[in-house]
Design a protein around this motif. Structure first.
Motif, short mmCIF file in Angstrom:
data_model
loop_
_atom_site.label_atom_id
_atom_site.label_comp_id
_atom_site.label_asym_id
_atom_site.label_seq_id
_atom_site.Cartn_x
_atom_site.Cartn_y
_atom_site.Cartn_z
N LEU A 109 0.81 -1.31 0.16
CA LEU A 109 -0.20 -0.14 0.01
C LEU A 109 0.67 1.33 -0.07
N ALA A 110 1.85 1.17 1.18
CA ALA A 110 3.11 2.30 0.83
C ALA A 110 3.52 2.44 -0.78
N ARG A 111 3.47 2.10 -1.11
CA ARG A 111 4.53 1.85 -3.31
C ARG A 111 3.53 2.58 -3.47
N GLU A 112 2.07 2.37 -3.39
CA GLU A 112 0.92 2.77 -4.21
C GLU A 112 0.61 4.19 -3.93
N LEU A 113 0.87 4.49 -2.57
CA LEU A 113 0.77 6.36 -1.84
C LEU A 113 1.84 6.53 -2.54
N ARG A 114 2.73 5.69 -2.67
CA ARG A 114 4.08 7.16 -2.61
C ARG A 114 3.97 7.11 -4.29
N SER A 115 3.88 6.16 -4.81
CA SER A 115 3.20 6.80 -6.15
C SER A 115 2.13 7.75 -7.05
N GLU A 116 0.91 7.51 -5.91
CA GLU A 116 0.22 8.86 -6.41
C GLU A 116 0.88 9.97 -5.91
N GLY A 117 1.05 10.61 -5.96
CA GLY A 117 2.37 11.45 -4.50
C GLY A 117 2.31 11.85 -3.26
N PHE A 118 1.58 10.97 -1.84
CA PHE A 118 1.69 11.31 -0.60
C PHE A 118 3.46 10.81 -0.47
N ARG A 119 3.15 11.99 0.38
CA ARG A 119 4.38 11.02 1.65
C ARG A 119 3.09 10.39 2.58
N VAL A 120 4.23 9.66 2.67
CA VAL A 120 3.37 7.92 3.26
C VAL A 120 4.29 7.74 4.67
N VAL A 136 -7.15 3.55 -2.91
CA VAL A 136 -6.46 4.75 -3.33
C VAL A 136 -7.71 5.36 -4.09
N ASP A 137 -8.48 5.07 -4.59
CA ASP A 137 -9.89 5.42 -4.71
C ASP A 137 -9.89 6.64 -3.55
N PHE A 138 -10.23 5.90 -2.99
CA PHE A 138 -10.85 7.30 -1.50
C PHE A 138 -9.57 8.13 -1.08
N VAL A 139 -8.48 8.20 -1.36
CA VAL A 139 -7.50 9.64 -1.12
C VAL A 139 -7.45 10.07 -2.32
N THR A 140 -7.74 9.76 -3.23
CA THR A 140 -7.69 10.29 -4.28
C THR A 140 -8.31 11.11 -4.88
N ALA A 141 -10.05 10.85 -4.29
CA ALA A 141 -11.53 11.28 -4.79
C ALA A 141 -11.17 12.85 -4.28
N PRO A 142 -11.94 13.39 -4.98
CA PRO A 142 -11.97 15.25 -4.17
C PRO A 142 -13.08 15.48 -3.14
N ARG A 153 -8.00 17.06 -4.44
CA ARG A 153 -7.17 17.72 -2.72
C ARG A 153 -6.15 18.83 -3.23
N PRO A 154 -5.88 19.38 -2.50
CA PRO A 154 -5.08 20.22 -2.30
C PRO A 154 -3.08 20.00 -3.73
N GLU A 155 -2.75 18.99 -3.08
CA GLU A 155 -1.89 18.49 -3.56
C GLU A 155 -2.03 17.97 -5.53
N ALA A 156 -3.25 17.75 -5.77
CA ALA A 156 -3.92 17.71 -7.12
C ALA A 156 -3.57 18.65 -7.79
N ALA A 157 -4.85 19.32 -7.16
CA ALA A 157 -5.00 20.94 -7.31
C ALA A 157 -3.21 21.59 -8.08
N ALA A 158 -2.28 21.89 -7.46
CA ALA A 158 -1.11 21.82 -7.58
C ALA A 158 -0.34 21.49 -8.80
N SER A 159 -0.67 20.04 -8.04
CA SER A 159 0.02 19.54 -9.60
C SER A 159 -0.98 19.98 -11.18
N ALA A 160 -2.17 20.28 -11.04
CA ALA A 160 -3.17 20.81 -12.08
C ALA A 160 -2.48 22.02 -12.28
N ILE A 161 -2.55 23.03 -11.64
CA ILE A 161 -1.40 24.45 -11.95
C ILE A 161 -0.25 24.74 -12.83
N ARG A 162 0.79 23.50 -11.90
CA ARG A 162 1.98 23.33 -12.82
C ARG A 162 1.51 22.98 -14.43
#
Length: 311
Positions: A106-117, A289-295, A302-311
């Protein structure tokens, strides 16, 4: 708190002939049986090693420590593990007689989504010090990590750690969402699990609960304080539950009780995975993964996803 309803080989060996002695004492009086049972009930058992499949991820973690009071109030150093470096933090909380490395997949999956785990070995588990542990230790660890990392995007816990995750908001931990895998709804599950293992009658189980509370929480009511049914999640904190219908350690009925206490919770029911294999199963990984990345509830990413979209 302590055990679950179906014993591992290590747990059976730990009790051994002691269970017979406890039952004999219980026939004399429930209080005598409870006094004999308490030391075994509080014992965590042998520390489990890192599974070979988890070794590489375990070794790659950035390690640290946090210091908490511990159940003996003498202080204990807790080993922490960190993967990834995103602005949003997800904390993983393991169960009884376990360690952070069980979350490697699970840690690998969440890290690949851009989270600090972030994971940890609770006292008396893994590489941390201490000779005993309880839910309050998990909550103190959450608080220490929050001092360093700020508000958590999510806490995801398994079994005993799942109950701790459910209790975190009521204990003042700032977290956007909570996930609980094979989690108990109340600490009573662990009393009953130990009682099933030792063959204790209801009166002795009740006496054991009273003795445990008096030993570690004099003047308090820990079974009420650490009940996720008495303290459901606040409005606006989404809840994901993942539980196997055939879980023989923490019954599936616990998930149903949690859904009833938390209207709007999402329950993912699995089959054939049991209590531990569910942690590495695709159904669990996909759901988390679906739960933590959902709007969020307002529809914003989520804030990190929004920041990535802006960049």
């Amino acid at each position: 708190m302590a055990r679950s309803s179906i014993a591992t080989a290590a747990e059976r060996a730990l009790l051994g002939g002691a269970a017979g002695g406890i039952r004999i004492a219980s026939k004399i009086s429930p209080e005598l049986g409870a006094r004999a049972a308490l030391p075994l009930f509080m014992r965590v058992g042998p520390r489990v090693p890192v599974a070979p499949v988890d070794a590489a991820t375990h070794a790659a973690a950035r390690r640290g420590t946090v210091r908490i009071p511990g159940i003996r109030r003498t202080g204990v150093d807790v080993v922490t593990y960190e993967w990834g470096g995103g602005p949003d933090t997800i904390v993983l909380a393991h169960g009884w007689q376990s360690r952070a490395s069980v979350f490697a997949t699970l840690a690998r999956e969440l890290r690949s989504e851009g989270f600090r785990v972030v994971g940890f070995d609770a006292p008396a588990n893994g590489e941390s010090g201490g000779r005993g542990t309880y839910l309050v230790d998990h909550l103190h660890i959450f608080a220490e990590l929050q001092q360093r990392l700020g508000r958590f995007h999510a806490i995801v816990g398994h079994s005993f750690g799942g109950l701790a995750a459910l209790l975190a908001p009521a204990e003042g931990i700032a977290v956007r969402r909570v996930g609980a895998i094979a989690a108990a709804a109340t600490p009573d599950v662990f009393i009953d699990g130990f009682g099933d293992l030792a063959g204790l009658d209801p009166a002795t189980r009740e006496a054991l609960a009273r003795r445990f509370a008096a030993r570690l929480f004099p003047g308090e009511h820990p079974f009420e304080r650490y009940s996720a049914l008495a303290h459901p999640l606040p409005d606006g904190v989404p809840l994901l539950l993942v539980h196997d219908r055939g879980d023989r350690r923490v019954p599936f009925s616990e998930a149903s009780r949690l859904v009833a206490a938390n209207p709007g919770a999402r329950l993912v029911a699995a089959d054939g995975l049991g209590h531990n294999r569910i942690l590495r199963a695709d159904v669990t990984l996909d759901a988390v993964v679906d739960f933590v990345t959902a709007p969020d509830a307002a529809g914003a990413p989520r804030p990190e996803a929004a920041a990535s979209a802006i960049r």
